[in-house]
Design a protein around this motif. Structure first.
Motif, mmCIF file in Angstrom:
data_model
loop_
_atom_site.group_PDB
_atom_site.id
_atom_site.type_symbol
_atom_site.label_atom_id
_atom_site.label_comp_id
_atom_site.label_asym_id
_atom_site.label_seq_id
_atom_site.Cartn_x
_atom_site.Cartn_y
_atom_site.Cartn_z
ATOM 1 N N LEU A 92 12.185 4.994 -33.507
ATOM 2 C CA LEU A 92 11.629 5.996 -34.297
ATOM 3 C C LEU A 92 10.817 6.859 -32.819
ATOM 4 O O LEU A 92 10.436 7.470 -32.838
ATOM 5 C CB LEU A 92 11.142 5.374 -35.289
ATOM 6 N N GLY A 93 9.855 5.083 -32.278
ATOM 7 C CA GLY A 93 9.023 5.686 -31.586
ATOM 8 C C GLY A 93 9.666 6.779 -30.053
ATOM 9 O O GLY A 93 9.531 8.134 -29.876
ATOM 10 N N SER A 94 10.954 6.322 -29.408
ATOM 11 C CA SER A 94 11.915 7.130 -28.635
ATOM 12 C C SER A 94 12.524 8.470 -29.614
ATOM 13 O O SER A 94 12.853 9.521 -28.444
ATOM 14 C CB SER A 94 12.948 6.116 -28.713
ATOM 15 N N TYR A 95 12.543 8.578 -30.616
ATOM 16 C CA TYR A 95 13.264 10.133 -31.667
ATOM 17 C C TYR A 95 11.876 10.662 -31.223
ATOM 18 O O TYR A 95 11.650 12.189 -30.905
ATOM 19 C CB TYR A 95 13.730 9.536 -32.768
ATOM 20 N N ILE A 96 10.593 10.106 -31.413
ATOM 21 C CA ILE A 96 8.920 11.443 -31.127
ATOM 22 C C ILE A 96 9.417 11.600 -29.906
ATOM 23 O O ILE A 96 9.127 13.388 -30.096
ATOM 24 C CB ILE A 96 8.034 10.121 -31.734
ATOM 25 N N ASP A 97 9.214 10.912 -28.995
ATOM 26 C CA ASP A 97 8.920 11.251 -27.452
ATOM 27 C C ASP A 97 10.136 12.352 -27.022
ATOM 28 O O ASP A 97 10.447 12.903 -26.242
ATOM 29 C CB ASP A 97 9.398 10.199 -26.753
ATOM 30 N N ALA A 98 11.478 11.982 -28.040
ATOM 31 C CA ALA A 98 12.644 12.645 -27.487
ATOM 32 C C ALA A 98 12.627 14.271 -27.988
ATOM 33 O O ALA A 98 13.085 15.173 -27.550
ATOM 34 C CB ALA A 98 14.134 12.032 -27.665
ATOM 35 N N VAL A 99 12.072 13.955 -29.329
ATOM 36 C CA VAL A 99 12.531 15.578 -30.659
ATOM 37 C C VAL A 99 11.038 16.567 -30.700
ATOM 38 O O VAL A 99 11.087 16.954 -30.379
ATOM 39 C CB VAL A 99 13.527 15.069 -31.139
ATOM 40 N N VAL A 100 10.594 15.172 -31.452
ATOM 41 C CA VAL A 100 9.507 15.350 -32.504
ATOM 42 C C VAL A 100 8.675 16.179 -31.534
ATOM 43 O O VAL A 100 8.060 17.228 -31.553
ATOM 44 C CB VAL A 100 8.725 14.176 -33.298
ATOM 45 N N LEU A 101 7.691 15.320 -30.286
ATOM 46 C CA LEU A 101 6.899 16.571 -29.631
ATOM 47 C C LEU A 101 7.276 17.305 -28.782
ATOM 48 O O LEU A 101 6.716 18.291 -28.885
ATOM 49 C CB LEU A 101 6.656 15.457 -28.441
ATOM 50 N N PRO A 102 8.734 17.438 -28.255
ATOM 51 C CA PRO A 102 8.931 18.365 -27.556
ATOM 52 C C PRO A 102 9.472 19.741 -28.153
ATOM 53 O O PRO A 102 9.215 21.055 -28.180
ATOM 54 C CB PRO A 102 10.656 17.819 -27.093
ATOM 55 N N ALA A 103 9.913 19.619 -29.619
ATOM 56 C CA ALA A 103 10.180 20.507 -30.357
ATOM 57 C C ALA A 103 8.613 20.917 -31.148
ATOM 58 O O ALA A 103 8.257 22.416 -30.901
ATOM 59 C CB ALA A 103 10.646 20.484 -31.521
ATOM 60 N N LEU A 104 7.509 20.725 -30.756
ATOM 61 C CA LEU A 104 6.235 20.853 -31.262
ATOM 62 C C LEU A 104 5.753 22.045 -29.569
ATOM 63 O O LEU A 104 4.661 22.035 -29.869
ATOM 64 C CB LEU A 104 4.833 19.941 -32.157
ATOM 65 N N GLY A 105 6.508 21.081 -28.890
ATOM 66 C CA GLY A 105 5.764 21.868 -27.340
ATOM 67 C C GLY A 105 4.260 20.988 -26.747
ATOM 68 O O GLY A 105 3.773 21.506 -26.021
ATOM 69 N N VAL A 106 5.098 19.792 -27.280
ATOM 70 C CA VAL A 106 3.291 18.615 -26.557
ATOM 71 C C VAL A 106 4.228 18.165 -25.375
ATOM 72 O O VAL A 106 5.298 17.863 -26.015
ATOM 73 C CB VAL A 106 3.664 17.830 -27.988
ATOM 74 N N PRO A 107 3.493 17.969 -24.745
ATOM 75 C CA PRO A 107 4.106 17.451 -23.615
ATOM 76 C C PRO A 107 4.230 16.486 -23.006
ATOM 77 O O PRO A 107 3.338 15.241 -24.245
ATOM 78 C CB PRO A 107 3.123 17.827 -21.863
ATOM 79 N N ILE A 108 5.227 15.519 -23.063
ATOM 80 C CA ILE A 108 5.235 14.012 -23.791
ATOM 81 C C ILE A 108 5.202 13.097 -21.273
ATOM 82 O O ILE A 108 5.734 13.745 -20.272
ATOM 83 C CB ILE A 108 6.785 13.613 -23.442
ATOM 84 N N PRO A 109 3.891 12.418 -21.687
ATOM 85 C CA PRO A 109 4.166 11.383 -20.145
ATOM 86 C C PRO A 109 5.466 11.580 -19.336
ATOM 87 O O PRO A 109 6.102 11.162 -20.006
ATOM 88 C CB PRO A 109 2.482 10.366 -20.215
#
Lengths: 204, 204
Positions: free
Chosen positions: B184-201
């Protein structure tokens, strides 16, 4: 095994086979996998239980063959080639009308519980449905990578099926609505393409 | 009805109530909702059926109260406030250990079929679990909008629960693996945050 199964199935006509598969899927939606018995299939289709076992060997095989018959999937997905990933995804959603999607959603719920309790059903389900579908999706995504639409190291590439199957499965429980073409189309533009880094035209 | 239910439940101790709910959820995972009978709950918990009906009124109410007891959810999610949306989501994933998530995944599959056949179960499930959880998620997301992390018109805002519950539900069928914190942590960084337009370090 495959040869045997083919020999077995060749004894009935394709029309009769389609009719039997339709009855199996109706029963699956109505009563679920556990309560779906060979007796019930025999009664519904006016065939003998002995015939069913001779043709399919087991309930798990009969059910998965019926699912595969309804959803030829494997050959269809990669054949969609509109020239853009967004075009491909939207064309994919339009393949099934809303009524078919609602039926598929009911089938998926009917199988969710059964799959964890029946390893033979899970294995058949993965081999005949999930893996061929994943292989087809990989071709569609590879074309998008080759066109430069998706970066080859985008981590969302590993999660395309999770996004799509997940939204399909979660729709009814979250919104009390079946998945529809409109819902999936909107989800693809809002979630799937942005996660893959594919820009959406501002007026779709 | 709520007062009556409270009066009913007050006759047993909180410890006994927790023990009963635990037994109900064990049975639900083992046999599914349809095969879960008040008789089976009574036998497993060494209580009388009359007591169960007096305390909970119906099987649907007993099951949903048991689910709610296991997953206080509503009060917990918005209390997570790490100062960033990524921090909040990852803290949320770490609330349940992998064993608990695997059990929840089995419960969700056990309920998927039952919910479509039992309108009272669906209603209780939505009122007691889904709607409070959605309300909490909206607070977490609103804070991210207020901080300027998400644009208020981002269409993925409507689909956060679909993304998360969907990945949770699709994991076992697609990968033959239970959902875990790492997945779920990996999915949040790969999918959820990018879909919301939130940049990942770039080095998480």
């Amino acid at each position: 095994m495959t040869e045997v199964a083919t020999a077995r199935r060749s004894r009935i006509t394709p029309e009769r086979e389609a009719e039997l598969y339709g009855a199996v899927l109706d029963l699956l939606r109505e009563v679920g996998y556990d309560a779906l018995t060979m007796d019930a299939v025999a009664a519904r289709t006016k065939s003998s239980k002995a015939t069913l076992y001779r043709q399919w060997g087991s309930k798990a095989e009969l059910v998965v063959r019926a699912l595969r018959h309804m959803k030829p999937g494997a050959s269809g997905i990669a054949a969609i080639d509109t020239g853009s990933l967004r075009g491909d995804f939207h064309a994919l959603v339009l393949r099934d009308d809303d009524c078919t999607m609602e039926q598929n959603s009911a089938l998926m719920r009917a199988l969710g519980m059964a799959i964890q309790d029946n390893p033979d059903l899970l294995r058949a389900f993965r081999e005949l449905l999930i893996e061929p579908e994943m292989a087809e999706f990989r071709k569609v995504l590879q074309r998008a990578v080759d066109r430069g639409e998706i970066r080859v190291d985008n981590p969302a590439l590993d999660y395309v099926l999770h996004m799509l199957i997940g939204a399909f499965a979660a729709r009814s429980i979250i919104d009390e609505l079946p998945p529809t073409q409109a819902f999936l189309g909107s989800y693809i533009d809002a979630v799937v393409l942005p996660a893959l880094g594919v820009p959406i035209p501002s007026t779709p």
